[in-house]
Design an enzyme around this catalytic site. Structure first.
Site, PDB file in Angstrom:
ATOM      1  N   THR A  57      25.516   5.115 -33.668  1.00 46.64           N
ATOM      2  CA  THR A  57      25.958   6.276 -34.451  1.00 46.64           C
ATOM      3  C   THR A  57      24.920   7.391 -34.404  1.00 46.64           C
ATOM      4  O   THR A  57      25.230   8.548 -34.099  1.00 46.64           O
ATOM      5  CB  THR A  57      26.162   5.835 -35.927  1.00 46.64           C
ATOM      6  OG1 THR A  57      27.043   4.721 -35.921  1.00 46.64           O
ATOM      7  CG2 THR A  57      26.739   6.945 -36.769  1.00 46.64           C
ATOM      8  N   VAL A  58      23.673   7.068 -34.709  1.00 46.06           N
ATOM      9  CA  VAL A  58      22.649   8.112 -34.841  1.00 46.06           C
ATOM     10  C   VAL A  58      22.177   8.598 -33.465  1.00 46.06           C
ATOM     11  O   VAL A  58      22.032   9.807 -33.235  1.00 46.06           O
ATOM     12  CB  VAL A  58      21.456   7.606 -35.690  1.00 46.06           C
ATOM     13  CG1 VAL A  58      20.480   8.748 -35.944  1.00 46.06           C
ATOM     14  CG2 VAL A  58      21.939   7.018 -37.017  1.00 46.06           C
ATOM     15  N   LYS A  92      14.367   2.666 -41.956  1.00 47.66           N
ATOM     16  CA  LYS A  92      13.701   2.446 -43.259  1.00 47.66           C
ATOM     17  C   LYS A  92      13.232   1.017 -43.435  1.00 47.66           C
ATOM     18  O   LYS A  92      12.214   0.762 -44.079  1.00 47.66           O
ATOM     19  CB  LYS A  92      14.628   2.847 -44.413  1.00 47.66           C
ATOM     20  CG  LYS A  92      15.970   2.155 -44.420  1.00 47.66           C
ATOM     21  CD  LYS A  92      17.040   3.046 -43.889  1.00 47.66           C
ATOM     22  CE  LYS A  92      18.335   2.299 -43.651  1.00 47.66           C
ATOM     23  NZ  LYS A  92      19.420   3.135 -43.222  1.00 47.66           N
ATOM     24  N   VAL A 104      15.338   8.192 -45.040  1.00 50.00           N
ATOM     25  CA  VAL A 104      15.606   8.273 -46.487  1.00 50.00           C
ATOM     26  C   VAL A 104      16.715   9.286 -46.760  1.00 50.00           C
ATOM     27  O   VAL A 104      16.571  10.472 -46.449  1.00 50.00           O
ATOM     28  CB  VAL A 104      14.333   8.681 -47.266  1.00 50.00           C
ATOM     29  CG1 VAL A 104      14.598   8.631 -48.759  1.00 50.00           C
ATOM     30  CG2 VAL A 104      13.153   7.787 -46.908  1.00 50.00           C
ATOM     31  N   LYS A 125      14.259   2.727 -49.183  1.00 51.20           N
ATOM     32  CA  LYS A 125      14.129   4.193 -49.223  1.00 51.20           C
ATOM     33  C   LYS A 125      13.270   4.619 -50.418  1.00 51.20           C
ATOM     34  O   LYS A 125      12.398   5.497 -50.295  1.00 51.20           O
ATOM     35  CB  LYS A 125      15.518   4.833 -49.308  1.00 51.20           C
ATOM     36  CG  LYS A 125      16.371   4.562 -48.065  1.00 51.20           C
ATOM     37  CD  LYS A 125      17.838   4.907 -48.296  1.00 51.20           C
ATOM     38  CE  LYS A 125      18.683   4.607 -47.068  1.00 51.20           C
ATOM     39  NZ  LYS A 125      20.127   4.641 -47.321  1.00 51.20           N
ATOM     40  N   GLY A 136      25.836   8.745 -41.687  1.00 52.92           N
ATOM     41  CA  GLY A 136      26.798   9.291 -40.732  1.00 52.92           C
ATOM     42  C   GLY A 136      26.095   9.975 -39.570  1.00 52.92           C
ATOM     43  O   GLY A 136      24.909  10.317 -39.652  1.00 52.92           O
TER      44      GLY A 136
HETATM   45  P1  NAP Z   1      24.026   1.322 -34.547  1.00 51.64           P
HETATM   46  O1  NAP Z   1      25.206   2.212 -34.509  1.00 51.64           O
HETATM   47  O2  NAP Z   1      24.211  -0.114 -34.833  1.00 51.64           O
HETATM   48  O3  NAP Z   1      23.264   1.487 -33.155  1.00 51.64           O
HETATM   49  C1  NAP Z   1      22.157   0.731 -32.826  1.00 51.64           C
HETATM   50  C2  NAP Z   1      21.819   1.019 -31.387  1.00 51.64           C
HETATM   51  O4  NAP Z   1      20.644   0.293 -31.035  1.00 51.64           O
HETATM   52  C3  NAP Z   1      22.907   0.569 -30.418  1.00 51.64           C
HETATM   53  O5  NAP Z   1      23.070   1.540 -29.408  1.00 51.64           O
HETATM   54  C4  NAP Z   1      22.367  -0.718 -29.818  1.00 51.64           C
HETATM   55  O6  NAP Z   1      22.772  -0.934 -28.484  1.00 51.64           O
HETATM   56  C5  NAP Z   1      20.877  -0.427 -29.856  1.00 51.64           C
HETATM   57  N1  NAP Z   1      20.099  -1.654 -29.897  1.00 51.64           N
HETATM   58  C6  NAP Z   1      20.136  -2.603 -30.841  1.00 51.64           C
HETATM   59  N2  NAP Z   1      19.286  -3.595 -30.524  1.00 51.64           N
HETATM   60  C7  NAP Z   1      18.717  -3.259 -29.359  1.00 51.64           C
HETATM   61  C8  NAP Z   1      17.786  -3.871 -28.504  1.00 51.64           C
HETATM   62  N3  NAP Z   1      17.304  -5.081 -28.800  1.00 51.64           N
HETATM   63  N4  NAP Z   1      17.421  -3.228 -27.368  1.00 51.64           N
HETATM   64  C9  NAP Z   1      17.943  -2.024 -27.079  1.00 51.64           C
HETATM   65  N5  NAP Z   1      18.846  -1.392 -27.843  1.00 51.64           N
HETATM   66  C10 NAP Z   1      19.218  -2.008 -28.969  1.00 51.64           C
HETATM   67  O7  NAP Z   1      22.950   1.856 -35.594  1.00 51.64           O
HETATM   68  P2  NAP Z   1      22.848   3.289 -36.255  1.00 51.64           P
HETATM   69  O8  NAP Z   1      23.807   3.358 -37.389  1.00 51.64           O
HETATM   70  O9  NAP Z   1      22.890   4.343 -35.208  1.00 51.64           O
HETATM   71  O10 NAP Z   1      21.386   3.206 -36.933  1.00 51.64           O
HETATM   72  C11 NAP Z   1      20.217   3.358 -36.175  1.00 51.64           C
HETATM   73  C12 NAP Z   1      19.033   3.455 -37.132  1.00 51.64           C
HETATM   74  O11 NAP Z   1      19.238   4.552 -38.005  1.00 51.64           O
HETATM   75  C13 NAP Z   1      18.842   2.235 -38.039  1.00 51.64           C
HETATM   76  O12 NAP Z   1      17.473   2.049 -38.287  1.00 51.64           O
HETATM   77  C14 NAP Z   1      19.549   2.656 -39.314  1.00 51.64           C
HETATM   78  O13 NAP Z   1      19.070   1.983 -40.454  1.00 51.64           O
HETATM   79  C15 NAP Z   1      19.178   4.118 -39.356  1.00 51.64           C
HETATM   80  N6  NAP Z   1      20.073   4.949 -40.149  1.00 51.64           N
HETATM   81  C16 NAP Z   1      21.398   4.946 -39.893  1.00 51.64           C
HETATM   82  C17 NAP Z   1      22.235   5.754 -40.631  1.00 51.64           C
HETATM   83  C18 NAP Z   1      23.697   5.819 -40.363  1.00 51.64           C
HETATM   84  O14 NAP Z   1      24.395   6.561 -41.072  1.00 51.64           O
HETATM   85  N7  NAP Z   1      24.227   5.112 -39.375  1.00 51.64           N
HETATM   86  C19 NAP Z   1      21.693   6.548 -41.672  1.00 51.64           C
HETATM   87  C20 NAP Z   1      20.323   6.531 -41.891  1.00 51.64           C
HETATM   88  C21 NAP Z   1      19.517   5.723 -41.120  1.00 51.64           C
HETATM   89  P3  NAP Z   1      24.331  -1.193 -28.102  1.00 51.64           P
HETATM   90  O15 NAP Z   1      25.051   0.052 -28.509  1.00 51.64           O
HETATM   91  O16 NAP Z   1      24.317  -1.371 -26.641  1.00 51.64           O
HETATM   92  O17 NAP Z   1      24.734  -2.400 -28.871  1.00 51.64           O
HETATM   93  N1  HSE Z   2      23.948   1.948 -45.425  1.00 51.21           N
HETATM   94  C1  HSE Z   2      23.382   3.184 -45.814  1.00 51.21           C
HETATM   95  C2  HSE Z   2      24.176   3.785 -46.951  1.00 51.21           C
HETATM   96  C3  HSE Z   2      23.367   4.189 -44.681  1.00 51.21           C
HETATM   97  O1  HSE Z   2      25.271   3.310 -47.248  1.00 51.21           O
HETATM   98  O2  HSE Z   2      23.693   4.738 -47.549  1.00 51.21           O
HETATM   99  C4  HSE Z   2      22.124   4.118 -43.882  1.00 51.21           C
HETATM  100  O3  HSE Z   2      21.019   4.509 -44.629  1.00 51.21           O
END
Ligand code: NAP
Ligand code: HSE
Length: 430
Positions: free
Chosen positions: A16-17, A109, A136, A209, A306
């Site tokens: 996603t990010v 985080k 955060v 956070k 998001g």
């Molecule tokens: P996600 O959609 O699950 O994506 C994770 C990505 O990391 C995927 O592309 C995955 O590869 C890759 N990955 C996982 N393990 C790996 C490994 N061992 N080697 C190489 N690549 C690997 O996660 P996300 O939601 O984007 O979140 C990413 C970070 O941002 C996390 O730390 C999360 O806590 C933080 N965050 C997310 C949000 C949010 O709204 N989503 C908000 C704030 C913070 P594949 O795609 O090939 O499986």
């Molecule tokens: N799971 C978190 C939330 C998003 O619902 O706020 C990533 O920080």
């Protein structure tokens, strides 16, 4: 004059990010170059499965299977860690980049809450910035506000709603009248929950956070273990409706305070006045509130998760690094961050108590006496209509020590006039 060399990013994690960051780098290339004085480009990327359709053209970028190799590439000036996970490849690749003197931007985080001090020390030892705005409260620029905008303040309190999923579940329960288990299933179907949902509903994600903000606010080493955690799993629809009737809404509220005894940190379901900014927060939105001695109260509200909001925060850090801004990860040198000095939650606060009272002469008097003997004074009380033998009763107390309330509930139960366990929730102290 020669144009400065472009800043070349290596992005590990294309979920996603990560995809959001690729989109912003492409869409805002010109604006970012004007704002930072330097072109920002992506040279290489990494994720688990190379063949996955991510809805974006990856052919312009080199591919690395191994995120550590990506971090070490000669054509990567800045490593962007967007894989997640407190340890494993995220930590290994972050350490590899920092050890090579490369700046790191991460949204992770969990990794920072558990290893923030060691990573900050490694970053500073190698003169490499480590930034985590996106870790955060998603798109809310609260780390920047705290480290920069509020640098002239002694921060006394950090509070807020920092998990959008929990706020969605609580507000949806209230609006729909559905119980927790049903709304949890809805949130799952909508894709709101983390892969391990306990991180959300158990308050762990929000606790991570809060611990990061508290470290910056109070100049202490990040102390996630010091956060008193309680999730939303046991919040009932009854409590949500009764609290509303008394003028409150229930939020998964984080609070960190500096007290003479040390730093208090808690993340727990808490009643907030329904008309307050926190009380009016709907759905997946986050709110972060800072209190500083000079500035007073600052309230920041926005999308906590998001693709767009989180990538926006990642790009804020990337832009700062492109500009050459150097700020220690926790706002002051890691070696000067004080070791954690934990204080038990001793700040007095009012409480909401819900209990089922046997409808017989003197029952209410026994409960009031038990509370009175425990030193707890009743502020407001309401008994609801009932068909059976048990009368639902709500009590709002005057402020008392949380430890006194725990003892008082035992005494209330011991009266023998209450059916089931009384429920007690804290009410936010103004
Ligand atoms: P996600 O959609 O699950 O994506 C994770 C990505 O990391 C995927 O592309 C995955 O590869 C890759 N990955 C996982 N393990 C790996 C490994 N061992 N080697 C190489 N690549 C690997 O996660 P996300 O939601 O984007 O979140 C990413 C970070 O941002 C996390 O730390 C999360 O806590 C933080 N965050 C997310 C949000 C949010 O709204 N989503 C908000 C704030 C913070 P594949 O795609 O090939 O499986
Ligand atoms: N799971 C978190 C939330 C998003 O619902 O706020 C990533 O920080």
């Amino acid at each position: 004059m020669k144009a400065p060399a472009p800043l070349r990013l290596g992005i590990a994690g294309l979920g996603t990010v990560g995809v959001g960051v690729l989109r912003i780098v492409a869409a805002q290339a010109e604006t970012l170059a004007l704002r930072t004085g330097r072109a920002i480009e992506v040279s290489a990327v990494s994720a688990r499965s190379r063949g996955k359709d991510r809805g974006i053209d990856l052919t312009p970028y080199a591919w690395e299977d191994d995120p550590v190799a990506l971090a070490r590439r000669n054509d990567v000036d800045l490593f962007v860690e967007l894989m997640g996970g407190s340890d494993g490849p995220a930590k290994a690749a972050t350490e590899a980049a920092l050890a090579a003197g490369k700046p790191v931007v991460t949204a992770n985080k969990a990794m920072l809450a558990l290893h923030g001090q060691a990573l900050a020390e490694l970053a500073e030892a190698n003169d490499a910035p480590l930034r985590f705005e996106a870790a955060v409260a998603g798109g809310i620029p609260c780390v920047k506000a705290l480290t920069e905008g509020l640098a002239g303040n002694a921060i006394t309190r950090v509070s807020g709603v920092m998990n959008g999923t929990c706020n969605y579940i609580l507000t949806r329960m209230e609006a729909s009248g559905l119980p927790y288990a049903e709304v949890f299933k809805e949130a799952d179907a909508l894709g709101y929950l983390e892969a391990d949902p306990t991180l959300d509903v158990g308050g762990i994600d929000a606790g991570h956070k809060l611990a990061l903000l508290a470290a910056i606010a109070f100049g202490t080493q990040v102390d996630f273990e010091g956060v008193q955690l309680q999730g939303i799993e046991r919040v009932s629809i009854d409590d949500i409706h009764r609290a509303r009737d008394m003028g409150y809404r229930i939020k998964l509220l984080g609070e960190a305070r500096r007290t003479p005894a040390g730093v208090e940190q808690s993340m727990r379901p808490t009643l907030v006045p329904a008309e307050s900014p926190l009380g009016q927060l709907e759905g997946g939105t986050n709110m972060v509130v800072f209190e500083g001695d000079a500035v007073g109260q600052i309230v920041m509200r926005g999308a906590g998760a998001g693709e767009g909001p989180t990538a926006s925060a990642v790009m804020a850090d990337v832009a700062d690094i492109a500009r050459g801004l150097r700020i220690p990860p926790f706002g002051q040198p890691a070696a000067t961050l004080a070791p954690p000095r934990r204080a038990n939650a001793a700040t007095h606060c009012a409480h909401y108590i819900r209990l089922n009272l046997r409808d017989e002469p003197g029952a209410m008097a026994k409960v009031a006496t038990a509370l009175g003997l425990a030193g707890i004074s009743i502020d407001r009380m309401r008994q609801y209509d009932h068909a059976g033998d048990d009368a639902p009763v709500l009590i709002v107390t005057h402020p008392c020590a949380p430890s006194d309330m725990a003892g008082a509930l035992d005494q209330v139960t011991a009266t023998g006039v209450v059916h089931g366990e009384p429920v007690a929730l804290q009410i936010q102290t103004p």
